[in-house]
Write a protein that holds these residues in place. Structure first.
Motif, PDB file in Angstrom:
ATOM      1  N   GLU A   1       3.013 -14.182  79.127  1.00  0.00           N
ATOM      2  CA  GLU A   1       2.634 -15.762  78.711  1.00  0.00           C
ATOM      3  C   GLU A   1       2.625 -15.979  77.352  1.00  0.00           C
ATOM      4  O   GLU A   1       1.710 -15.805  76.733  1.00  0.00           O
ATOM      5  CB  GLU A   1       0.975 -15.540  79.087  1.00  0.00           C
ATOM      6  CG  GLU A   1       0.651 -15.214  80.713  1.00  0.00           C
ATOM      7  CD  GLU A   1       1.136 -16.349  81.698  1.00  0.00           C
ATOM      8  OE1 GLU A   1       1.382 -17.273  81.261  1.00  0.00           O
ATOM      9  OE2 GLU A   1       1.112 -15.857  82.868  1.00  0.00           O
ATOM     10  N   VAL A   2       3.999 -16.271  76.772  1.00  0.00           N
ATOM     11  CA  VAL A   2       4.245 -16.673  75.385  1.00  0.00           C
ATOM     12  C   VAL A   2       3.604 -17.956  74.962  1.00  0.00           C
ATOM     13  O   VAL A   2       3.986 -18.880  75.902  1.00  0.00           O
ATOM     14  CB  VAL A   2       5.725 -16.286  75.265  1.00  0.00           C
ATOM     15  CG1 VAL A   2       6.166 -16.595  73.748  1.00  0.00           C
ATOM     16  CG2 VAL A   2       6.213 -15.089  75.697  1.00  0.00           C
ATOM     17  N   PRO A   3       2.861 -17.884  73.990  1.00  0.00           N
ATOM     18  CA  PRO A   3       2.376 -19.405  73.401  1.00  0.00           C
ATOM     19  C   PRO A   3       3.668 -20.248  73.203  1.00  0.00           C
ATOM     20  O   PRO A   3       4.794 -19.788  72.900  1.00  0.00           O
ATOM     21  CB  PRO A   3       1.543 -18.877  72.272  1.00  0.00           C
ATOM     22  CG  PRO A   3       1.514 -17.494  72.215  1.00  0.00           C
ATOM     23  CD  PRO A   3       2.481 -16.990  73.150  1.00  0.00           C
ATOM     24  N   ALA A   4       3.195 -21.481  73.444  1.00  0.00           N
ATOM     25  CA  ALA A   4       4.309 -22.616  73.379  1.00  0.00           C
ATOM     26  C   ALA A   4       5.216 -22.453  72.168  1.00  0.00           C
ATOM     27  O   ALA A   4       6.406 -22.594  71.950  1.00  0.00           O
ATOM     28  CB  ALA A   4       3.877 -23.715  73.549  1.00  0.00           C
ATOM     29  N   GLU A   5       4.486 -22.348  70.821  1.00  0.00           N
ATOM     30  CA  GLU A   5       5.026 -22.416  69.668  1.00  0.00           C
ATOM     31  C   GLU A   5       5.905 -21.378  69.442  1.00  0.00           C
ATOM     32  O   GLU A   5       7.026 -21.612  68.706  1.00  0.00           O
ATOM     33  CB  GLU A   5       4.012 -22.654  68.512  1.00  0.00           C
ATOM     34  CG  GLU A   5       3.130 -21.474  68.110  1.00  0.00           C
ATOM     35  CD  GLU A   5       1.895 -21.268  68.571  1.00  0.00           C
ATOM     36  OE1 GLU A   5       1.641 -22.030  69.878  1.00  0.00           O
ATOM     37  OE2 GLU A   5       1.025 -20.764  68.140  1.00  0.00           O
ATOM     38  N   LEU A   6       5.588 -20.217  69.728  1.00  0.00           N
ATOM     39  CA  LEU A   6       6.470 -19.111  69.682  1.00  0.00           C
ATOM     40  C   LEU A   6       7.811 -19.250  70.474  1.00  0.00           C
ATOM     41  O   LEU A   6       8.893 -18.956  70.368  1.00  0.00           O
ATOM     42  CB  LEU A   6       5.905 -17.695  70.058  1.00  0.00           C
ATOM     43  CG  LEU A   6       4.802 -17.228  69.374  1.00  0.00           C
ATOM     44  CD1 LEU A   6       4.440 -15.726  69.729  1.00  0.00           C
ATOM     45  CD2 LEU A   6       4.997 -17.244  67.720  1.00  0.00           C
TER      46      LEU A   6
END
Ligand code: GTP
Ligand code: MG
Length: 235
Positions: free
Chosen positions: A196-201
């Motif tokens: 679940e990678v954060p959007a900014e990453l």
């Protein structure tokens, strides 16, 4: 009825491990042992394809011809990862089901300097009579949504056991140094955030993938330019 189908080959014969209790130490040991035997032909298949690649590298080095292979690595999936993947997919633990469900049991990765080398290695490897191309996924021509680029092949190679040849699937990933650099970082981030990678990453990774792609284009251009001038000085 009545009579069995004959002796089961200890490495390639089907084994049903689905009824063994994995919560017991004994059961887990038995399943691991069964899978370790099942994995042997895959290990041999890795050895075979590794040898093919090493021969090419050595030949190019000996003849002074340009060597399109930077480095090669391999890994055999371990029994625990196979158990985990089969459970995650909800497929019973029978070796014949494992064989059709998991196509990356035997994995090889070839890293090249330039994009043209990726396709050159693909051609060299698949030109062999004993290699059958089972599947090609070109994530260079069509990168994945996250920016992932690589050429993925499923090759079928014969492994020669005393009982005869066994066709075995090997997954080969061929990519450039830039693609490999990107993929190893993306892989770390993906698992660090438990998928679940954060959007900014995600956005940062997309951006890095674009830069890696542009770097590959520039390097290819320079490579062609100096190869052209090499030829001029030789003639
Ligand atoms: P699995 O993903 O292995 O279940 O198989 P698949 O049918 O989706 O095959 P695919 O060709 O998409 O991916 C096979 C392998 O390529 C993966 O196990 C990874 O090693 C690698 N791979 C695919 N996509 C990515 C990605 O987005 N990032 C990274 N780092 N590696 C990837
Ligand atoms: Mg995948």
């Amino acid at each position: 009825g009545g009579h069995g189908p004959g002796p089961v080959h200890p490495l390639t014969g089907p084994i049903d491990l689905s009824r063994i209790d994995l919560s017991e130490i004994e059961g887990r040991r038995e399943v691991r042992e069964g899978l370790t035997r099942f994995l042997m032909p895959y290990k041999f298949a890795i050895d075979e394809v590794m040898t093919k690649l090493r021969i090419l590298q050595e030949e190019f080095t000996q003849t002074g011809e340009y060597n399109p292979i930077e480095h090669v690595s391999s890994r055999l999936k371990d029994p625990d990862s196979i158990i985990e993947k089969m459970q995650r997919r909800g497929v019973p633990l029978e070796t014949e089901r494992v064989r059709e469900t998991i196509t990356d049991i035997a994995g090889l990765r070839v890293v090249c300097a330039f994009v043209s080398d990726v396709y050159r290695v693909f051609e060299l490897l698949t030109a062999h009579d004993d290699v059958t191309v089972f599947q090609v996924k070109d994530y260079i021509a069509k990168p994945k949504e996250n920016g992932y680029r690589s050429l993925h092949l499923l090759l079928e190679v014969p492994v020669f056991l005393s009982s005869g040849p066994v066709r075995t699937i090997v997954e080969v990933q061929i990519r450039t140094i830039a693609m490999d650099f990107w993929a190893s970082l993306e892989h770390k981030i993906y698992y660090k955030y438990d998928r679940e990678v954060p959007a900014e990453l995600l956005e940062g990774l997309r951006d890095a993938a674009d830069q890696a792609c542009r770097l590959d284009s520039t390097m290819e251009w320079l490579h062609i330019a100096i190869r052209g001038s090499d030829r001029d000085t030789l003639v």
